[in-house]
Design an enzyme around this catalytic site. Structure first.
Site, PDB file in Angstrom:
ATOM      1  N   ALA A  92       0.979  -1.087  -0.111  1.00  0.00           N
ATOM      2  CA  ALA A  92       0.035  -0.319   0.014  1.00  0.00           C
ATOM      3  C   ALA A  92       0.744   1.262  -0.051  1.00  0.00           C
ATOM      4  O   ALA A  92       1.580   1.480   0.781  1.00  0.00           O
ATOM      5  CB  ALA A  92      -0.993   0.144   1.172  1.00  0.00           C
ATOM      6  N   HIS A  93       0.622   2.200  -0.933  1.00  0.00           N
ATOM      7  CA  HIS A  93       1.397   3.522  -1.090  1.00  0.00           C
ATOM      8  C   HIS A  93       0.514   4.517  -1.681  1.00  0.00           C
ATOM      9  O   HIS A  93      -0.361   4.113  -2.204  1.00  0.00           O
ATOM     10  CB  HIS A  93       2.688   3.218  -1.578  1.00  0.00           C
ATOM     11  CG  HIS A  93       2.543   2.758  -3.047  1.00  0.00           C
ATOM     12  ND1 HIS A  93       2.219   1.372  -3.264  1.00  0.00           N
ATOM     13  CD2 HIS A  93       2.700   3.420  -4.272  1.00  0.00           C
ATOM     14  CE1 HIS A  93       1.976   1.140  -4.766  1.00  0.00           C
ATOM     15  NE2 HIS A  93       2.274   2.496  -5.288  1.00  0.00           N
ATOM     16  N   ALA A  94       0.915   5.730  -1.623  1.00  0.00           N
ATOM     17  CA  ALA A  94       0.311   6.773  -2.602  1.00  0.00           C
ATOM     18  C   ALA A  94       1.726   7.602  -2.820  1.00  0.00           C
ATOM     19  O   ALA A  94       2.700   7.553  -2.304  1.00  0.00           O
ATOM     20  CB  ALA A  94      -0.677   7.573  -1.732  1.00  0.00           C
TER      21      ALA A  94
END
Length: 152
Positions: free
Chosen positions: A65-67
């Site tokens: 999970a990342h942005a």
């Protein structure tokens, strides 16, 4: 593997979550606890999945999970959340997920490099299994550092 530091606050073992959103939120909460991000980053990680789908499920049982970097990233950070029960993210081949990594980077170049390095670290499916079974933050760090499994 040279990833951001992984303090105890950034590790949550055997989390009980009902769905992928809660799993990503657990990883985001760990990033916030460790001081790497503000809470808004967690919301952005969830929106990325809502918009682009489960591409973050990069290997069987593993989500990264990342942005994109933004003002809600205080410093680069990594979080590891293992799940008591696997959850589906909607990936056609790599579901269900047992381990969620949360990754935050301060700049675009670092973001791309960190995502690539994280993905490469999990070419061996045994690493995911070892993380899922880890009983302590020290064991999580040992697995990520490439230590061989303990026998006995």
């Amino acid at each position: 593997m040279t990833l951001p530091p992984l303090p105890d606050d950034a590790i949550r073992l055997h989390a009980v979550v009902p769905d992928w959103r809660a799993a990503v939120r657990a990883a985001g909460d760990a990033l916030v606890r460790s001081g790497a991000t503000f809470p808004g980053y967690t919301d952005r990680m969830i929106r990325v999945l809502e918009e682009f789908g489960a591409y973050v499920v990069i290997a069987p049982g593993l989500a990264l999970a990342h942005a994109r970097p933004g003002p809600d990233v205080r410093r680069s950070g990594l979080a590891v959340v293992t799940l008591a029960e696997p959850v589906a993210f909607g990936h056609p081949h790599n579901d269900p997920v047992r381990v969620v990594l949360g990754l935050a980077a301060t700049g675009p170049e670092e973001h791309v490099a960190s995502v690539a390095e994280s993905a490469n670290a999990f070419n061996d499916p045994a690493v995911i299994e070892r993380l899922a079974a880890a009983a302590s933050p020290a064991e999580v760090r040992s697995v990520l550092a490439g230590a061989p499994p303990r026998t006995g």
